[in-house]
Design a protein around this motif. Sequence first.
Motif, PDB file in Angstrom:
ATOM      1  N   ASN A 182      -7.930  -0.010   5.335  1.00 53.55           N
ATOM      2  CA  ASN A 182      -6.701  -0.314   6.071  1.00 53.55           C
ATOM      3  C   ASN A 182      -6.379   0.621   7.228  1.00 53.55           C
ATOM      4  O   ASN A 182      -5.609   0.248   8.114  1.00 53.55           O
ATOM      5  CB  ASN A 182      -5.507  -0.308   5.104  1.00 53.55           C
ATOM      6  CG  ASN A 182      -5.574  -1.422   4.088  1.00 53.55           C
ATOM      7  OD1 ASN A 182      -5.151  -2.540   4.347  1.00 53.55           O
ATOM      8  ND2 ASN A 182      -6.116  -1.117   2.909  1.00 53.55           N
ATOM      9  N   TRP A 213      -8.495   2.287  -0.309  1.00 52.74           N
ATOM     10  CA  TRP A 213      -7.455   1.616   0.489  1.00 52.74           C
ATOM     11  C   TRP A 213      -7.436   2.157   1.910  1.00 52.74           C
ATOM     12  O   TRP A 213      -7.292   1.401   2.877  1.00 52.74           O
ATOM     13  CB  TRP A 213      -6.097   1.823  -0.174  1.00 52.74           C
ATOM     14  CG  TRP A 213      -4.967   1.148   0.549  1.00 52.74           C
ATOM     15  CD1 TRP A 213      -4.493  -0.119   0.355  1.00 52.74           C
ATOM     16  CD2 TRP A 213      -4.176   1.714   1.607  1.00 52.74           C
ATOM     17  NE1 TRP A 213      -3.458  -0.379   1.222  1.00 52.74           N
ATOM     18  CE2 TRP A 213      -3.243   0.724   2.003  1.00 52.74           C
ATOM     19  CE3 TRP A 213      -4.161   2.943   2.250  1.00 52.74           C
ATOM     20  CZ2 TRP A 213      -2.312   0.935   3.010  1.00 52.74           C
ATOM     21  CZ3 TRP A 213      -3.239   3.161   3.262  1.00 52.74           C
ATOM     22  CH2 TRP A 213      -2.325   2.165   3.628  1.00 52.74           C
ATOM     23  N   GLN A 260      -0.652   4.129  -2.228  1.00 55.63           N
ATOM     24  CA  GLN A 260      -1.952   4.542  -1.703  1.00 55.63           C
ATOM     25  C   GLN A 260      -1.806   5.320  -0.397  1.00 55.63           C
ATOM     26  O   GLN A 260      -2.501   6.314  -0.163  1.00 55.63           O
ATOM     27  CB  GLN A 260      -2.854   3.319  -1.491  1.00 55.63           C
ATOM     28  CG  GLN A 260      -3.330   2.639  -2.759  1.00 55.63           C
ATOM     29  CD  GLN A 260      -2.270   1.775  -3.408  1.00 55.63           C
ATOM     30  OE1 GLN A 260      -1.271   1.442  -2.776  1.00 55.63           O
ATOM     31  NE2 GLN A 260      -2.486   1.405  -4.660  1.00 55.63           N
ATOM     32  N   GLY A 310       0.793  -1.220   0.000  1.00 57.01           N
ATOM     33  CA  GLY A 310       0.000   0.000   0.000  1.00 57.01           C
ATOM     34  C   GLY A 310       0.826   1.271   0.000  1.00 57.01           C
ATOM     35  O   GLY A 310       0.322   2.346   0.341  1.00 57.01           O
TER      36      GLY A 310
END
Length: 208
Positions: free
Chosen positions: A195, A191, A163, A160
């Motif tokens: 997350n 995202w 992102q 990630g």
Amino acid sequence: KKPGYSRKVKWKKTRKPVYQPIVLFSCFYRREEESTGSCGVPANLVNEEPRTGLRSLKRSKSGKSLTQSLWLNNNVLNDLRDFNQVASQLLEHPENLAWIDLSFNDLTSIDPVLTTFFNLSVLYLHGNSIQHLGEVNKLAVLPRLRSLTLHGNPIEEEKGYRQYVLCTLSRITTFDFSGVTKADRTTAEVWKRMNIKPKKARIKQNTL
């Protein structure tokens, strides 16, 4: 249209890009000369003559550089001690710094000194040794930051990575030399929701 005739294309007139004169100190250190101790921005850098950029460097009456760009790439810097002092000695208006290039050094973190330049719009940090993705949070206070590079750091391998940076720094338009699209923004927001849990507001309890 008649056969054999091509359609006339009207070309829009565009302005030529304006290049700022640059204070360039890349390759100031050679890696074989690196000492075992920490290596910061040398205070005696003001005595060195910077390399010439695309345009000649103008100076003020006091001898300081009239520019908004400072390049210290391709050195062995692992901290930015004395950065403010050196910038003040080199530049007539260090508070107007808009472009800082610290790529290809040995920085392991994003030094808070960089967050004191509120006119900073371009920051190159690629090719360093930044290990924690949370370091990016420090840059959120820069209101004019539009272009950032971080590739070539250990954090690039974190899940990630792109992102996280885009949802943390919502103002940037170019990241790792790639333009930020609406699709990138949407992906980053999705995202983030999946997350990153929002912080719960703490309720203060009255104590007797």
